[in-house]
Design an enzyme around this catalytic site. Structure first.
Site, PDB file in Angstrom:
ATOM      1  N   SER A 181       0.824  -0.896  -0.389  1.00 49.59           N
ATOM      2  CA  SER A 181      -0.234  -0.213   0.023  1.00 49.59           C
ATOM      3  C   SER A 181       0.443   1.091  -0.115  1.00 49.59           C
ATOM      4  CB  SER A 181      -1.133   0.257   1.274  1.00 49.59           C
ATOM      5  OG  SER A 181      -1.311   1.340   1.408  1.00 49.59           O
ATOM      6  N   ASP A 208       3.716  -9.013  10.104  1.00 48.90           N
ATOM      7  CA  ASP A 208       3.080  -8.005  11.160  1.00 48.90           C
ATOM      8  C   ASP A 208       3.832  -8.560  12.459  1.00 48.90           C
ATOM      9  OD1 ASP A 208       1.151  -7.181  12.634  1.00 48.90           O
ATOM     10  OD2 ASP A 208      -0.099  -9.233  13.178  1.00 48.90           O
ATOM     11  N   TYR A 225      -2.432   9.727  26.542  1.00 52.49           N
ATOM     12  CA  TYR A 225      -2.730   9.063  25.441  1.00 52.49           C
ATOM     13  C   TYR A 225      -3.593  10.282  24.900  1.00 52.49           C
ATOM     14  CZ  TYR A 225      -2.442   6.578  21.038  1.00 52.49           C
ATOM     15  OH  TYR A 225      -2.369   6.169  19.904  1.00 52.49           O
TER      16      TYR A 225
HETATM   17  N1  LIG Z   1       0.939   9.292   4.103  1.00 54.82           N
HETATM   18  C1  LIG Z   1       1.704  10.793   3.933  1.00 54.82           C
HETATM   19  O1  LIG Z   1       1.223  11.573   4.444  1.00 54.82           O
HETATM   20  C2  LIG Z   1       3.137  10.247   5.604  1.00 54.82           C
HETATM   21  C3  LIG Z   1       3.162  11.285   5.987  1.00 54.82           C
HETATM   22  C4  LIG Z   1       4.649  11.374   6.834  1.00 54.82           C
HETATM   23  C5  LIG Z   1       4.856   9.934   7.256  1.00 54.82           C
HETATM   24  N2  LIG Z   1       4.350   8.216   6.474  1.00 54.82           N
HETATM   25  C6  LIG Z   1       4.843   6.795   6.698  1.00 54.82           C
HETATM   26  O2  LIG Z   1       5.137   5.941   5.952  1.00 54.82           O
HETATM   27  C7  LIG Z   1       5.342   5.178   5.966  1.00 54.82           C
HETATM   28  C8  LIG Z   1       3.644   4.389   5.056  1.00 54.82           C
HETATM   29  O3  LIG Z   1       2.356   4.363   5.075  1.00 54.82           O
HETATM   30  P1  LIG Z   1       1.499   4.798   3.923  1.00 54.82           P
HETATM   31  O4  LIG Z   1       1.522   6.770   4.100  1.00 54.82           O
HETATM   32  O5  LIG Z   1       2.118   4.451   2.590  1.00 54.82           O
HETATM   33  O6  LIG Z   1       0.517   4.420   4.076  1.00 54.82           O
HETATM   34  P2  LIG Z   1      -0.294   2.954   4.710  1.00 54.82           P
HETATM   35  O7  LIG Z   1      -0.667   3.387   2.401  1.00 54.82           O
HETATM   36  O8  LIG Z   1      -1.224   2.805   4.906  1.00 54.82           O
HETATM   37  O9  LIG Z   1       0.850   1.712   4.149  1.00 54.82           O
HETATM   38  C9  LIG Z   1       0.988   1.765   5.700  1.00 54.82           C
HETATM   39  C10 LIG Z   1       1.351  -0.009   5.733  1.00 54.82           C
HETATM   40  O10 LIG Z   1       2.094  -0.784   6.981  1.00 54.82           O
HETATM   41  C11 LIG Z   1       1.287  -1.795   6.843  1.00 54.82           C
HETATM   42  N3  LIG Z   1       1.426  -2.050   8.152  1.00 54.82           N
HETATM   43  C12 LIG Z   1       1.038  -1.533   9.330  1.00 54.82           C
HETATM   44  N4  LIG Z   1       0.497  -2.237  10.055  1.00 54.82           N
HETATM   45  C13 LIG Z   1       0.925  -2.770   9.819  1.00 54.82           C
HETATM   46  C14 LIG Z   1       1.582  -4.420  10.768  1.00 54.82           C
HETATM   47  N5  LIG Z   1       1.114  -4.213  12.158  1.00 54.82           N
HETATM   48  N6  LIG Z   1       2.799  -4.980  10.578  1.00 54.82           N
HETATM   49  C15 LIG Z   1       3.083  -4.976   9.178  1.00 54.82           C
HETATM   50  N7  LIG Z   1       2.472  -3.986   7.994  1.00 54.82           N
HETATM   51  C16 LIG Z   1       1.973  -3.087   8.628  1.00 54.82           C
HETATM   52  C17 LIG Z   1       0.366  -1.457   6.123  1.00 54.82           C
HETATM   53  O11 LIG Z   1      -0.582  -2.465   5.313  1.00 54.82           O
HETATM   54  P3  LIG Z   1      -2.416  -2.819   5.497  1.00 54.82           P
HETATM   55  O12 LIG Z   1      -2.053  -2.124   4.191  1.00 54.82           O
HETATM   56  O13 LIG Z   1      -2.709  -4.047   5.801  1.00 54.82           O
HETATM   57  O14 LIG Z   1      -3.236  -2.118   6.602  1.00 54.82           O
HETATM   58  C18 LIG Z   1       0.617  -1.093   4.587  1.00 54.82           C
HETATM   59  O15 LIG Z   1       0.918  -2.578   3.938  1.00 54.82           O
HETATM   60  C19 LIG Z   1       4.711   4.913   7.376  1.00 54.82           C
HETATM   61  O16 LIG Z   1       5.968   4.097   8.227  1.00 54.82           O
HETATM   62  C20 LIG Z   1       4.306   6.106   7.667  1.00 54.82           C
HETATM   63  O17 LIG Z   1       4.351   6.663   9.190  1.00 54.82           O
HETATM   64  C21 LIG Z   1       3.494   8.511   5.813  1.00 54.82           C
END
Ligand SMILES: NC(=O)c1ccc[n+]([C@@H]2O[C@H](COP(=O)([O-])OP(=O)(O)OC[C@H]3O[C@@H](n4cnc5c(N)ncnc54)[C@H](OP(=O)(O)O)[C@@H]3O)[C@@H](O)[C@H]2O)c1
Length: 309
Positions: free
Chosen positions: A25, A74, A172
Site C-alpha cells: 500500500s 505482522d 494518550y
Molecule cells: N502518507 C503520508 O503523508 C505520510 C507522511 C509521513 C510519514 N508517512 C509514513 O510512511 C509510511 C508508509 O505509510 P503510507 O502513507 O504509505 O500508508 P499506508 O498506505 O497505510 O501503508 C502503510 C503500510 O503499513 C502496513 N502495516 C500497518 N500495520 C502493520 C503491521 N502491524 N505489520 C506489517 N505491516 C503493517 C499496512 O498494511 P495494511 O495495508 O494491511 O494496512 C500498509 O501496507 C509509514 O511509516 C508512515 O508513518 C506517511
C-alpha cells in the site's frame, strides 16, 4: 545537493535483494514497483497476504518480469517478526536494502500482541526487532542499507520516557503517540549508524519521509467528524504516493548518499517536492535519548544486534 535526481538514474538492480515492509500500500507499494522495474528481487513483507497478493497481481500486469515475493510480517507481533526473519534467512543469503516503511497513524489507544502501545510497537519496536534479526545477513552484504521511514510529525512531540507506552491509556493522544514513534525512527537510525561506524561495518543507515502523500495512512480517521474537512486540506497540500516514495527510494539507492542522511521533499514546509537531504529537529539528534531508546528496545524485544565482523 542536486534536487533533479530521478529514478532514471538508478542502476540495474539485478542480483539485489530488497525487503519493503508494508509493501502492499501507499509509498511502500510505489517503492516495490520502482525496485522491481530495475530488476531487484523484492520481498513485500505484509500483514495481510491477501492484500499483498492483490498488490503483486496489479504490478505484474505492467511488469510480467517482476521478481516479487510476498511474505507474511505482522510488526505488532514479535513472534511474527521472528518467523519472518527465520523464513527470509532460510531462503536468502544477502539483503541489499531493508526499507522499514510500514506504519500506522493516529490510532486510538491500543496495544500490540506483546503489550506495547501500538503506534510505537508497530512503527518502531517491530522494525527494531526486524532489523536486529536480519542484521547478520545485512552486514554480510556489501554496501547494504537500512532505511527507516519517519515523518514531519517527529517534530510534534518527543520521547516520553517516563511513560513510553502510555500505560492504560494515561495521557494518550493519537498524534502524541504517532509523533513519538516517528521520533523513535530517527533516534534509532542515528544510533544504529553510530554503532555500525564504531564496529567498522560496511552498512549505511538512513531515514526518509514522504512529506504529505496521498495513501491509506489516514484510514483510522475516516469515521471521525473532522475527516471531510481534514481530507480537503490534506488534498490541497499533498503529493502522490509515487512522489512521496522518492525520498525513501533515493535514500535506498543514491550512490552519493552519506551515512545517517535524512531525505524528504524539498519544498519549504517539506510536504511536497523533489527528494533531497533535509534536516530533522534537534531532539532527534540527542545521543542520550537514542541510547536510552536503544536499551529499552533491546529489553522489550530481547533482540541484541551482533556488531562483530
Ligand atoms: N502518507 C503520508 O503523508 C505520510 C507522511 C509521513 C510519514 N508517512 C509514513 O510512511 C509510511 C508508509 O505509510 P503510507 O502513507 O504509505 O500508508 P499506508 O498506505 O497505510 O501503508 C502503510 C503500510 O503499513 C502496513 N502495516 C500497518 N500495520 C502493520 C503491521 N502491524 N505489520 C506489517 N505491516 C503493517 C499496512 O498494511 P495494511 O495495508 O494491511 O494496512 C500498509 O501496507 C509509514 O511509516 C508512515 O508513518 C506517511
Amino acid at each position: 545537493m542536486r534536487a533533479d535526481w530521478t529514478v532514471s538514474e538508478i542502476n540495474d538492480l539485478k542480483g539485489n535483494v530488497i525487503i519493503v515492509s508494508g509493501g502492499n500500500s501507499g509509498i511502500g507499494f510505489e517503492a516495490v514497483k520502482i525496485f522491481a522495474a530495475k530488476g531487484a528481487a523484492v520481498i513485500m513483507a505484509c500483514r495481510s497476504l491477501d492484500k499483498a497478493k492483490q498488490a503483486y497481481e496489479s504490478i505484474i500486469v505492467d511488469n510480467a518480469e517482476a521478481d516479487i515475493v510476498t511474505m507474511h510480517l505482522d510488526l505488532s507481533s514479535l513472534d511474527s517478526v521472528k518467523k519472518f526473519a527465520a523464513e527470509f534467512k532460510s531462503k536468502y543469503k544477502r539483503l541489499d536494502v531493508l526499507l522499514n516503511n510500514a506504519g500506522i497513524m493516529m490510532m486510538p489507544y491500543g496495544t500490540t500482541k506483546d503489550g506495547f502501545e501500538q503506534q510505537l510497537g508497530v512503527n518502531h519496536i517491530g522494525h527494531f526487532a526486524l532489523t536486529g534479526l536480519l542484521f547478520d545477513v545485512i552486514k554480510a552484504t556489501s554496501k547494504a542499507r537500512i532505511v527507516n521511514i519517519s515523518s514531519n510529525a517527529h517534530k510534534f512531540g518527543g520521547m516520553r520516557f517516563d511513560n513510553l507506552m502510555f500505560e492504560d491509556g494515561k495521557g494518550y493522544r493519537p498524534m502524541r503517540a504517532y509523533a513519538q514513534s516517528k521520533m523513535a525512527n530517527l533516534l534509532f537510525t542515528y544510533e544504529l549508524q553510530r554503532k555500525v561506524d564504531s564496529a567498522g561495518l560496511d552498512v549505511m543507515v538512513l531515514a526518509a519521509h514522504p512529506g504529505a502523500s496521498a495513501t491509506n495512512l489516514g484510514r483510522e480517521m475516516e469515521n471521525k467528524a473532522y475527516f471531510k474537512f481534514f481530507v480537503k486540506i490534506f488534498a490541497s497540500m499533498s503529493q502522490s504516493a509515487y512522489d512521496g516514495t522518492l525520498p525513501g527510494v533515493r535514500a535506498s539507492l543514491d550512490p552519493q548518499a552519506v551515512a545517517a542522511a535524512y531525505y524528504g521533499p524539498d519544498s519549504k514546509r517539506g510536504m511536497t517536492g523533489k527528494p533531497v537531504v533535509v534536516a530533522s529537529n534537534e531532539a532527534s539528534q540527542s545521543e542520550e535519548d537514542a541510547k536510552k531508546l536503544w536499551d529499552i528496545s533491546e529489553d522489550l524485544t530481547g533482540v541484541i544486534f551482533d556488531f562483530s565482523k
